[in-house]
Design a protein around this motif. Structure first.
Motif, PDB file in Angstrom:
ATOM      1  N   LEU A 141       0.833  -1.209   0.000  1.00 21.94           N
ATOM      2  CA  LEU A 141       0.000   0.000   0.000  1.00 21.94           C
ATOM      3  C   LEU A 141       0.864   1.254   0.000  1.00 21.94           C
ATOM      4  O   LEU A 141       0.586   2.216  -0.723  1.00 21.94           O
ATOM      5  CB  LEU A 141      -0.915   0.002   1.218  1.00 21.94           C
ATOM      6  CG  LEU A 141      -1.757   1.266   1.415  1.00 21.94           C
ATOM      7  CD1 LEU A 141      -2.712   1.477   0.241  1.00 21.94           C
ATOM      8  CD2 LEU A 141      -2.532   1.193   2.728  1.00 21.94           C
ATOM      9  N   ALA A 142       1.929   1.252   0.807  1.00 23.25           N
ATOM     10  CA  ALA A 142       2.800   2.424   0.867  1.00 23.25           C
ATOM     11  C   ALA A 142       3.423   2.713  -0.498  1.00 23.25           C
ATOM     12  O   ALA A 142       3.500   3.867  -0.932  1.00 23.25           O
ATOM     13  CB  ALA A 142       3.889   2.203   1.913  1.00 23.25           C
ATOM     14  N   PHE A 143       3.853   1.655  -1.188  1.00 18.42           N
ATOM     15  CA  PHE A 143       4.429   1.855  -2.520  1.00 18.42           C
ATOM     16  C   PHE A 143       3.376   2.339  -3.500  1.00 18.42           C
ATOM     17  O   PHE A 143       3.569   3.309  -4.236  1.00 18.42           O
ATOM     18  CB  PHE A 143       5.049   0.545  -3.024  1.00 18.42           C
ATOM     19  CG  PHE A 143       5.500   0.630  -4.448  1.00 18.42           C
ATOM     20  CD1 PHE A 143       6.701   1.236  -4.772  1.00 18.42           C
ATOM     21  CD2 PHE A 143       4.702   0.118  -5.470  1.00 18.42           C
ATOM     22  CE1 PHE A 143       7.111   1.327  -6.101  1.00 18.42           C
ATOM     23  CE2 PHE A 143       5.101   0.208  -6.787  1.00 18.42           C
ATOM     24  CZ  PHE A 143       6.313   0.816  -7.102  1.00 18.42           C
ATOM     25  N   ALA A 144       2.222   1.659  -3.517  1.00 22.89           N
ATOM     26  CA  ALA A 144       1.189   1.992  -4.504  1.00 22.89           C
ATOM     27  C   ALA A 144       0.649   3.399  -4.293  1.00 22.89           C
ATOM     28  O   ALA A 144       0.336   4.106  -5.266  1.00 22.89           O
ATOM     29  CB  ALA A 144       0.052   0.979  -4.424  1.00 22.89           C
ATOM     30  N   SER A 145       0.542   3.817  -3.037  1.00 20.67           N
ATOM     31  CA  SER A 145      -0.062   5.117  -2.756  1.00 20.67           C
ATOM     32  C   SER A 145       0.772   6.275  -3.288  1.00 20.67           C
ATOM     33  O   SER A 145       0.283   7.408  -3.358  1.00 20.67           O
ATOM     34  CB  SER A 145      -0.286   5.283  -1.248  1.00 20.67           C
ATOM     35  OG  SER A 145       0.946   5.298  -0.550  1.00 20.67           O
ATOM     36  N   ARG A 146       2.017   6.017  -3.663  1.00 20.19           N
ATOM     37  CA  ARG A 146       2.861   7.065  -4.246  1.00 20.19           C
ATOM     38  C   ARG A 146       2.719   7.146  -5.763  1.00 20.19           C
ATOM     39  O   ARG A 146       3.368   7.972  -6.402  1.00 20.19           O
ATOM     40  CB  ARG A 146       4.328   6.822  -3.881  1.00 20.19           C
ATOM     41  CG  ARG A 146       4.616   6.875  -2.393  1.00 20.19           C
ATOM     42  CD  ARG A 146       6.107   6.932  -2.123  1.00 20.19           C
ATOM     43  NE  ARG A 146       6.804   5.724  -2.559  1.00 20.19           N
ATOM     44  CZ  ARG A 146       7.006   4.655  -1.792  1.00 20.19           C
ATOM     45  NH1 ARG A 146       6.533   4.646  -0.542  1.00 20.19           N
ATOM     46  NH2 ARG A 146       7.663   3.613  -2.238  1.00 20.19           N
ATOM     47  N   GLN A 147       1.861   6.288  -6.330  1.00 16.63           N
ATOM     48  CA  GLN A 147       1.719   6.222  -7.784  1.00 16.63           C
ATOM     49  C   GLN A 147       0.357   6.777  -8.201  1.00 16.63           C
ATOM     50  O   GLN A 147      -0.680   6.427  -7.635  1.00 16.63           O
ATOM     51  CB  GLN A 147       1.850   4.772  -8.271  1.00 16.63           C
ATOM     52  CG  GLN A 147       2.983   3.980  -7.630  1.00 16.63           C
ATOM     53  CD  GLN A 147       4.343   4.580  -7.893  1.00 16.63           C
ATOM     54  OE1 GLN A 147       4.574   5.206  -8.920  1.00 16.63           O
ATOM     55  NE2 GLN A 147       5.255   4.398  -6.944  1.00 16.63           N
ATOM     56  N   ARG A 148       0.376   7.626  -9.233  1.00 13.55           N
ATOM     57  CA  ARG A 148      -0.884   8.188  -9.736  1.00 13.55           C
ATOM     58  C   ARG A 148      -1.809   7.096 -10.260  1.00 13.55           C
ATOM     59  O   ARG A 148      -3.034   7.188 -10.127  1.00 13.55           O
ATOM     60  CB  ARG A 148      -0.587   9.197 -10.848  1.00 13.55           C
ATOM     61  CG  ARG A 148       0.077  10.473 -10.365  1.00 13.55           C
ATOM     62  CD  ARG A 148       0.195  11.491 -11.499  1.00 13.55           C
ATOM     63  NE  ARG A 148       1.019  10.999 -12.590  1.00 13.55           N
ATOM     64  CZ  ARG A 148       2.340  11.156 -12.651  1.00 13.55           C
ATOM     65  NH1 ARG A 148       2.976  11.777 -11.675  1.00 13.55           N
ATOM     66  NH2 ARG A 148       3.019  10.696 -13.689  1.00 13.55           N
ATOM     67  N   ALA A 149      -1.227   6.063 -10.859  1.00 11.67           N
ATOM     68  CA  ALA A 149      -2.042   4.986 -11.423  1.00 11.67           C
ATOM     69  C   ALA A 149      -2.897   4.316 -10.350  1.00 11.67           C
ATOM     70  O   ALA A 149      -4.052   3.944 -10.594  1.00 11.67           O
ATOM     71  CB  ALA A 149      -1.150   3.947 -12.103  1.00 11.67           C
ATOM     72  N   PHE A 150      -2.343   4.165  -9.150  1.00 12.83           N
ATOM     73  CA  PHE A 150      -3.094   3.517  -8.076  1.00 12.83           C
ATOM     74  C   PHE A 150      -4.341   4.308  -7.722  1.00 12.83           C
ATOM     75  O   PHE A 150      -5.428   3.744  -7.560  1.00 12.83           O
ATOM     76  CB  PHE A 150      -2.207   3.356  -6.841  1.00 12.83           C
ATOM     77  CG  PHE A 150      -2.961   2.891  -5.622  1.00 12.83           C
ATOM     78  CD1 PHE A 150      -3.339   1.567  -5.488  1.00 12.83           C
ATOM     79  CD2 PHE A 150      -3.309   3.786  -4.610  1.00 12.83           C
ATOM     80  CE1 PHE A 150      -4.043   1.134  -4.371  1.00 12.83           C
ATOM     81  CE2 PHE A 150      -4.002   3.364  -3.494  1.00 12.83           C
ATOM     82  CZ  PHE A 150      -4.370   2.034  -3.371  1.00 12.83           C
TER      83      PHE A 150
END
Length: 433
Positions: free
Chosen positions: A227-236
């Protein structure tokens, strides 16, 4: 690898997928229950639509928030252990509900127990099976397994509604419990965690295929790191926002409130339940077709089309509801059924495309947003009904949200970090990282 052989006839992957489908059908029994049981529960206990909607909202939130941890737990403890425990929780929640005398008990049974049970399987289970056992036909398998939930609705909704009308809501609840419990031994005997456990390669794997590294321990840590990684991505955020709207306009609105809304217009609950069962029939067709299309076309284009058709249907629904079934209502049911969870294969594909081998856990969090959206819509529609006396504004609000989801689907791109690039070209979430 010489130690792994190719199956000469029916590949074991198809047997595992068939049992996974059966497990998803068994777990889906509760999805048929709330809409069919809300009127009987109100008649017996006097509970308001808002209170019963709150129980369903708790269920949907836990369903969604458990999913990403379930993906990691399946990797840590094994698929069949997690799935067997999940089905047992669903059976316990549904079976215990027959002893309810107060509304807080509804929150525990429908909300907490069944929410945790269904969330421990969910679509992450389907993604895990498609991912581990198939190198080819992943999109198709994901579509078929996703349709398992629709099949559960198709099988159980008329039964639950009929029992609720003629025998009472308690026998209907016991049927849901039995359906979940009876699948447990089948899962335990047949399902294995990896193809290597059966001495075979995944379906469609070449001679040079090698098992990916397995992860051990830290299930909660890895889920939160995902979640921490994905939350930094606009795509998520684009995927999560669109999928939250998907949940709001399926499970949250139509799945929970279509039967009470049709009842408000003079239609019998059994007839309305039959219409939702027809949604389940066409959902099977639509989801499998969507899986096939996802293997061939840009998932973004598919999602825009799906949300556009769904929004149009919701916009027209207040004019279509009546005390009897007419051709325009049948057309709505067919279109909505084809569209019901057709969004899942392309959304899963975009998770894989954007996040590579992190895709399964990221998809778990995207699915969590689906259920949070469903929970908000389920409660919101109940409050709208209690305050305004009709569901009209709930349907129109859902239509507006579908337009937002279509826009979000267009702007989904790859992850911003090169670290997220997929290890191999594929459109279905990869192994848990």
């Amino acid at each position: 690898m010489t130690s792994l052989k190719k199956a000469s006839r029916l590949h074991p992957a198809w047997v595992v997928a068939a049992v996974a489908f059966l497990a998803l059908v068994g777990a889906a029994g509760f999805r048929a229950a709330p809409g069919a049981l809300m009127v009987p529960l109100h008649d017996e206990f006097g509970w308001s639509t808002s209170v019963m909607s709150l129980a369903v909202s708790i269920n949907l939130v836990l369903f969604g928030l458990t999913a990403p941890f379930a993906a990691a737990l399946m990797d840590r403890f094994g698929v069949r252990r997690v799935v067997a425990c999940a089905l047992t929780l669903v059976a316990l929640g549904a079976g215990s509900s027959v002893f309810m005398t107060a509304s807080w008990q509804l929150l525990v049974c429908w909300g907490v127990l069944i929410g945790l049970g269904t969330g421990s399987m969910a679509l992450v289970f389907a993604a895990t099976i498609a991912n581990r056992w198939f190198e080819q036909r992943r999109g198709l398998v994901m579509g078929v397994l996703t349709a398992g939930s629709a099949t559960g609705q198709l099988v159980f909704l008329p039964i639950v509604a009929g029992l609720a009308d003629h025998a009472g809501w308690r026998p209907a609840s016991l049927v849901v419990a039995a359906a979940a419990l009876v699948v447990v031994p089948v899962v335990w005997v047949v399902v294995r965690d990896f193809p290597e456990d059966r001495g075979v390669r995944p379906f469609g794997a070449g001679d040079d295929w090698a098992p990916p590294p397995r992860q051990h321990g830290g299930a909660t840590r890895r889920a939160l790191e995902g979640l921490a990684f994905a939350s930094r991505q606009r795509a998520f955020w684009a995927l999560a926002g669109a999928f939250a709207i998907c949940g709001a306009t399926t499970n949250g609105l139509i799945g929970i409130h279509f039967i009470p809304s049709a009842h408000d217009h003079g239609m019998s609950s059994t007839t309305a339940a039959g219409l939702l069962a027809v949604v389940g029939v066409f959902d099977i067709v639509g989801t499998i077709a969507s899986g096939w299309l996802t293997d061939k076309f840009d998932p973004r284009v598919l999602l825009v089309a799906y949300y556009a058709f769904r929004g149009l249907g919701l916009l027209l629904l207040p004019q279509l509801l009546a005390d009897s079934v007419h051709p325009s209502m049948v057309l709505f049911i067919v279109i909505y059924g084809l569209d019901w969870v057709a969004t899942v294969p392309p959304t899963a594909a975009l998770c894989r495309e954007a996040f590579g081998e992190r895709g399964t856990i990221v998809f778990g969090w995207v699915f969590a947003s689906h259920q949070v959206g469903a929970a908000v819509a389920a409660l919101g529609a109940g409050v709208i009904r209690d305050q305004l006396g009709a569901y009209t504004w709930a349907w129109w609000g859902g239509a507006a949200l579908c337009a937002v989801a279509a826009v979000l689907s267009v702007v989904v791109g790859g992850a911003d970090d090169d670290e997220a690039a997929p290890a191999e070209p594929s459109r279905v979430p990869g192994a848990v990282a």
